[in-house]
Scaffold this motif. Structure first.
Motif, PDB file in Angstrom:
ATOM      1  N   ILE A 291       1.189  -1.218   0.152  1.00 15.68           N
ATOM      2  CA  ILE A 291       0.035   0.236  -0.231  1.00 15.68           C
ATOM      3  C   ILE A 291       1.051   1.562  -0.033  1.00 15.68           C
ATOM      4  CG2 ILE A 291      -1.280   1.351   1.251  1.00 15.68           C
ATOM      5  CD1 ILE A 291      -3.018  -0.848   2.645  1.00 15.68           C
ATOM      6  N   LEU A 292       0.747   2.455  -0.946  1.00 14.70           N
ATOM      7  CA  LEU A 292       1.396   3.313  -1.373  1.00 14.70           C
ATOM      8  C   LEU A 292       1.058   4.341  -0.509  1.00 14.70           C
ATOM      9  CD1 LEU A 292       1.887   3.041  -4.793  1.00 14.70           C
ATOM     10  CD2 LEU A 292       3.500   2.112  -2.364  1.00 14.70           C
ATOM     11  N   ARG A 293       1.910   5.616  -0.219  1.00 10.93           N
ATOM     12  CA  ARG A 293       1.398   6.333   0.407  1.00 10.93           C
ATOM     13  C   ARG A 293       1.954   8.010  -0.286  1.00 10.93           C
ATOM     14  NH1 ARG A 293       2.000   9.175   5.622  1.00 10.93           N
ATOM     15  NH2 ARG A 293       0.332  10.381   6.256  1.00 10.93           N
ATOM     16  N   LEU A 294       0.683   8.587  -0.798  1.00 11.19           N
ATOM     17  CA  LEU A 294       1.541  10.157  -1.830  1.00 11.19           C
ATOM     18  C   LEU A 294       0.744  10.984  -1.511  1.00 11.19           C
ATOM     19  CD1 LEU A 294       1.410   7.964  -4.798  1.00 11.19           C
ATOM     20  CD2 LEU A 294       3.123   7.760  -4.026  1.00 11.19           C
ATOM     21  N   THR A 295       1.683  12.225  -2.181  1.00  8.45           N
ATOM     22  CA  THR A 295       1.405  13.736  -2.248  1.00  8.45           C
ATOM     23  C   THR A 295       0.448  13.314  -3.672  1.00  8.45           C
ATOM     24  OG1 THR A 295       3.138  13.761  -3.586  1.00  8.45           O
ATOM     25  CG2 THR A 295       3.047  13.901  -1.111  1.00  8.45           C
ATOM     26  N   GLN A 296      -0.945  14.516  -3.864  1.00 10.59           N
ATOM     27  CA  GLN A 296      -1.497  14.416  -5.052  1.00 10.59           C
ATOM     28  C   GLN A 296      -0.220  14.825  -6.533  1.00 10.59           C
ATOM     29  OE1 GLN A 296      -5.032  16.578  -4.544  1.00 10.59           O
ATOM     30  NE2 GLN A 296      -4.962  16.304  -2.636  1.00 10.59           N
ATOM     31  N   ASP A 297       0.972  15.080  -5.885  1.00  9.84           N
ATOM     32  CA  ASP A 297       2.010  15.135  -6.746  1.00  9.84           C
ATOM     33  C   ASP A 297       2.241  13.858  -7.631  1.00  9.84           C
ATOM     34  OD1 ASP A 297       3.720  15.698  -5.132  1.00  9.84           O
ATOM     35  OD2 ASP A 297       4.719  18.297  -5.966  1.00  9.84           O
ATOM     36  N   GLY A 298       2.072  12.953  -6.548  1.00  7.44           N
ATOM     37  CA  GLY A 298       3.153  11.707  -6.516  1.00  7.44           C
ATOM     38  C   GLY A 298       4.619  11.275  -6.407  1.00  7.44           C
ATOM     39  N   ARG A 299       4.319  12.243  -5.275  1.00  8.63           N
ATOM     40  CA  ARG A 299       5.896  12.108  -4.604  1.00  8.63           C
ATOM     41  C   ARG A 299       5.602  11.253  -3.514  1.00  8.63           C
ATOM     42  NH1 ARG A 299       8.174  17.761  -3.872  1.00  8.63           N
ATOM     43  NH2 ARG A 299       6.028  17.940  -3.381  1.00  8.63           N
ATOM     44  N   ALA A 300       6.558  10.505  -2.211  1.00 14.71           N
ATOM     45  CA  ALA A 300       6.428   9.821  -1.178  1.00 14.71           C
ATOM     46  C   ALA A 300       5.562  10.991  -0.385  1.00 14.71           C
ATOM     47  CB  ALA A 300       7.431   9.347  -0.846  1.00 14.71           C
ATOM     48  N   ALA A 301       4.649  10.631   0.831  1.00 13.98           N
ATOM     49  CA  ALA A 301       4.707  11.353   1.551  1.00 13.98           C
ATOM     50  C   ALA A 301       5.516  11.760   2.136  1.00 13.98           C
ATOM     51  CB  ALA A 301       3.119  11.027   2.644  1.00 13.98           C
ATOM     52  N   PRO A 302       6.204  12.662   2.991  1.00 11.26           N
ATOM     53  CA  PRO A 302       7.473  13.140   3.891  1.00 11.26           C
ATOM     54  C   PRO A 302       7.182  12.235   4.747  1.00 11.26           C
ATOM     55  CG  PRO A 302       5.595  14.979   3.517  1.00 11.26           C
ATOM     56  CD  PRO A 302       5.031  14.140   3.025  1.00 11.26           C
ATOM     57  N   ASP A 303       6.623  11.763   5.745  1.00 10.49           N
ATOM     58  CA  ASP A 303       6.584  10.907   6.993  1.00 10.49           C
ATOM     59  C   ASP A 303       6.294   9.371   6.426  1.00 10.49           C
ATOM     60  OD1 ASP A 303       3.913  11.214   6.212  1.00 10.49           O
ATOM     61  OD2 ASP A 303       3.911  11.628   8.428  1.00 10.49           O
ATOM     62  N   ASN A 304       6.483   8.532   5.500  1.00 10.28           N
ATOM     63  CA  ASN A 304       6.734   7.717   5.096  1.00 10.28           C
ATOM     64  C   ASN A 304       7.541   6.499   5.539  1.00 10.28           C
ATOM     65  OD1 ASN A 304       4.073   7.865   3.696  1.00 10.28           O
ATOM     66  ND2 ASN A 304       4.855   6.888   2.111  1.00 10.28           N
ATOM     67  N   PRO A 305       7.258   5.535   6.457  1.00 10.17           N
ATOM     68  CA  PRO A 305       8.103   4.731   6.615  1.00 10.17           C
ATOM     69  C   PRO A 305       9.606   4.521   6.023  1.00 10.17           C
ATOM     70  CG  PRO A 305       6.392   3.840   6.423  1.00 10.17           C
ATOM     71  CD  PRO A 305       5.772   4.816   6.290  1.00 10.17           C
ATOM     72  N   PHE A 306       9.812   4.025   5.343  1.00 11.34           N
ATOM     73  CA  PHE A 306      10.679   3.955   4.550  1.00 11.34           C
ATOM     74  C   PHE A 306      11.427   4.186   3.920  1.00 11.34           C
ATOM     75  CE2 PHE A 306       7.960  -0.228   4.918  1.00 11.34           C
ATOM     76  CZ  PHE A 306       8.447  -0.404   5.890  1.00 11.34           C
ATOM     77  N   ASP A 307      10.789   5.889   3.591  1.00 11.52           N
ATOM     78  CA  ASP A 307      11.376   7.204   3.161  1.00 11.52           C
ATOM     79  C   ASP A 307      11.238   6.702   1.740  1.00 11.52           C
ATOM     80  OD1 ASP A 307      12.305   8.289   5.197  1.00 11.52           O
ATOM     81  OD2 ASP A 307      14.378   7.093   5.176  1.00 11.52           O
ATOM     82  N   ASN A 308      10.025   6.077   0.460  1.00 15.82           N
ATOM     83  CA  ASN A 308       9.786   6.184  -0.111  1.00 15.82           C
ATOM     84  C   ASN A 308       8.324   5.788  -0.359  1.00 15.82           C
ATOM     85  OD1 ASN A 308       9.272   3.413   1.022  1.00 15.82           O
ATOM     86  ND2 ASN A 308      10.783   2.755  -0.702  1.00 15.82           N
ATOM     87  N   GLU A 309       7.842   5.631  -1.041  1.00 17.91           N
ATOM     88  CA  GLU A 309       6.278   5.535  -1.563  1.00 17.91           C
ATOM     89  C   GLU A 309       5.339   4.082  -0.268  1.00 17.91           C
ATOM     90  OE1 GLU A 309       8.386   6.807  -5.804  1.00 17.91           O
ATOM     91  OE2 GLU A 309       8.592   5.269  -4.333  1.00 17.91           O
ATOM     92  N   VAL A 310       6.209   3.701   0.114  1.00 25.28           N
ATOM     93  CA  VAL A 310       5.588   2.479   0.257  1.00 25.28           C
ATOM     94  C   VAL A 310       5.153   2.685   1.849  1.00 25.28           C
ATOM     95  CG1 VAL A 310       6.096   0.294   1.590  1.00 25.28           C
ATOM     96  CG2 VAL A 310       7.094   0.686  -0.553  1.00 25.28           C
ATOM     97  N   PHE A 311       3.911   2.220   2.576  1.00 20.99           N
ATOM     98  CA  PHE A 311       3.095   2.629   3.591  1.00 20.99           C
ATOM     99  C   PHE A 311       3.243   1.651   4.099  1.00 20.99           C
ATOM    100  CE2 PHE A 311      -0.689   3.755   6.210  1.00 20.99           C
ATOM    101  CZ  PHE A 311       0.042   4.386   7.023  1.00 20.99           C
ATOM    102  N   SER A 312       2.622   0.583   3.566  1.00 25.77           N
ATOM    103  CA  SER A 312       2.608  -0.623   4.048  1.00 25.77           C
ATOM    104  C   SER A 312       3.490  -2.356   3.885  1.00 25.77           C
ATOM    105  CB  SER A 312       1.187  -1.406   4.902  1.00 25.77           C
ATOM    106  OG  SER A 312       0.612  -1.580   4.152  1.00 25.77           O
ATOM    107  N   LEU A 313       3.665  -3.478   4.275  1.00 24.09           N
ATOM    108  CA  LEU A 313       4.167  -4.346   2.810  1.00 24.09           C
ATOM    109  C   LEU A 313       3.464  -5.579   3.097  1.00 24.09           C
ATOM    110  CD1 LEU A 313       7.765  -5.347   3.737  1.00 24.09           C
ATOM    111  CD2 LEU A 313       6.607  -3.122   4.973  1.00 24.09           C
ATOM    112  N   GLY A 314       3.458  -6.230   1.930  1.00 25.89           N
ATOM    113  CA  GLY A 314       3.823  -8.289   2.582  1.00 25.89           C
ATOM    114  C   GLY A 314       2.400  -8.603   1.560  1.00 25.89           C
TER     115      GLY A 314
END
Length: 379
Positions: free
Chosen positions: A209-232
């Motif tokens: 599950i990805l978490r993005l700003t409205q221009d497609g960048r990774a949300a700044p406080d995501n857990p892995f410093d990229n677009e990923v919010f949860s995995l597995g």
């Protein structure tokens, strides 16, 4: 697998037809999430800090009734969204974005490079809170992508901009759901694209599950410093927020267990190491709230309304109601089993739901008027 229990509740034109019918409920599924001590985390607010959910008020469970077609004659509807009083739909196989407009379905745009082979195509749909952006998730021959169309609340006003591409694509397991959270960020679900191990790779966009700003960048406080919010994740096709801001996801299992999960920031949901309630003694993975046999569910769309989650079943051909309670979930109840065929999309509308069938997708048995968008009153 770390047990996880919920702590508290939260332009082409198509003919439209109105009618009314009712269907009996089906017995509930017997399976539940494993027992255990829940962890005290919630869905993040805009700062990434877990929110504190409010306690639910005991109410009589809503009884779905009087399904009536809002639209008929659609081709494999997949995504549903609403802005103000207007409903919007994507068609997976045609690549069309439609507005349901009185007695018509008006084509707003056709995504030109959609590859609708097998399970790919034009999938999820979301409209931002400001009403100036319409977002779609779709498959091409080389990747899955998320694009933003300029929007004025009723019509698309310009050309799309791809805000995220290179999401792995395959004939199956493409994910595809989009939803805006209370933080006004865009959440997107991706499948493992048949590369099972990629779901555990924090640097891969698949099985997440990805978490993005409205221009497609990774949300700044995501857990892995990229677009990923949860995995597995194997193949999440349903995302829904409850009134407390918690995020839930419905997920296809492999052969045995379909899942309903409560999503935590940075949470690992186990695929492909575990499925369903397997490995429930591990602290590494988060166990589902509920599991179903794949013939009972094969879930896609998910919505929250009237204190319950509502999950559409494709192979299960039914609508699952999962009550949210103070300490978890109540016993799921099935509605409309075998009445309307494969159910794909669900959208909450206060005291009613919109439910989309998926009988023209090559895997169903089309019925008169298919595919349909149904409005279901919640008594």
């Amino acid at each position: 697998m770390r047990p996880r229990l919920l702590l508290a509740v939260p332009a082409a034109v198509l003919p439209l037809v109105l009618a009314s019918c009712a269907a009996p409920a089906d017995p509930p599924a017997p399976s539940t999430a494993p027992p255990g001590t829940p962890s005290a985390t919630g869905t993040p607010a805009a700062t990434g800090t877990p929110s504190t959910p409010s306690s639910p008020t005991a109410t009589t469970p809503p009884e779905p009734r009087d399904p009536s077609p809002v639209a008929t004659g659609l081709t494999s509807p997949w995504g549903l969204a609403r802005y103000a009083e207007t409903i919007f739909v994507t068609e997976r196989d045609t690549g069309r974005i439609l507005r349901l407009d009185g007695d018509r379905a008006v084509e707003l745009a056709r995504v030109g490079d959609v590859d609708a082979s097998s399970e790919g195509g034009l999938l999820g749909l979301a409209i931002n809170p400001a009403g100036d952006g319409l977002f779609v998730y779709y498959s091409t021959a080389r990747d899955n992508r998320i694009a933003r169309y300029p929007f004025d609340g009723r019509a698309i006003t310009g050309d799309p901009e791809v805000i995220l591409d290179n999401i792995p694509v395959a004939s199956i397991h493409n994910g595809g759901q989009l939803a805006f959270g209370p933080d006004e960020l865009l959440y997107a679900s991706t499948g493992d694209a048949t590369e099972r191990g990629s779901a555990q790779d924090r640097n891969s966009l698949s099985g997440k599950i990805l978490r993005l700003t409205q221009d497609g960048r990774a949300a700044p406080d995501n857990p892995f410093d990229n677009e990923v919010f949860s995995l597995g994740h194997r193949n999440v096709q349903g995302l829904a927020f409850d009134d407390s801001g918690r995020l839930f996801a419905s997920e296809f299992g492999q052969n045995t267990f379909d899942e309903l999960n409560l999503i935590e920031r940075g949470g690992n949901y186990g695929w492909p190491e575990v499925e369903g309630t397997q490995g429930s003694d591990s602290d590494e993975f988060i166990a589902p709230l509920r599991v179903w046999r794949t013939d009972q569910a094969s879930p896609s769309g998910l919505a929250h309304a009237r204190g319950s989650l509502w999950m559409a079943g494709l192979r299960g051909e039914r609508l699952w109601e999962i009550p949210l309670t103070a300490d978890g979930t109540g016993e799921p109840r099935a509605h409309f089993a075998d009445e309307y065929g494969r159910l794909r999309a669900v959208l909450g509308e206060g005291d009613s739901l919109l439910v989309g069938t998926s009988n023209t997708d090559g895997r169903g048995d089309p019925r008169d008027g298919d595919d349909k968008i149904l409005r279901v009153a919640l008594g």
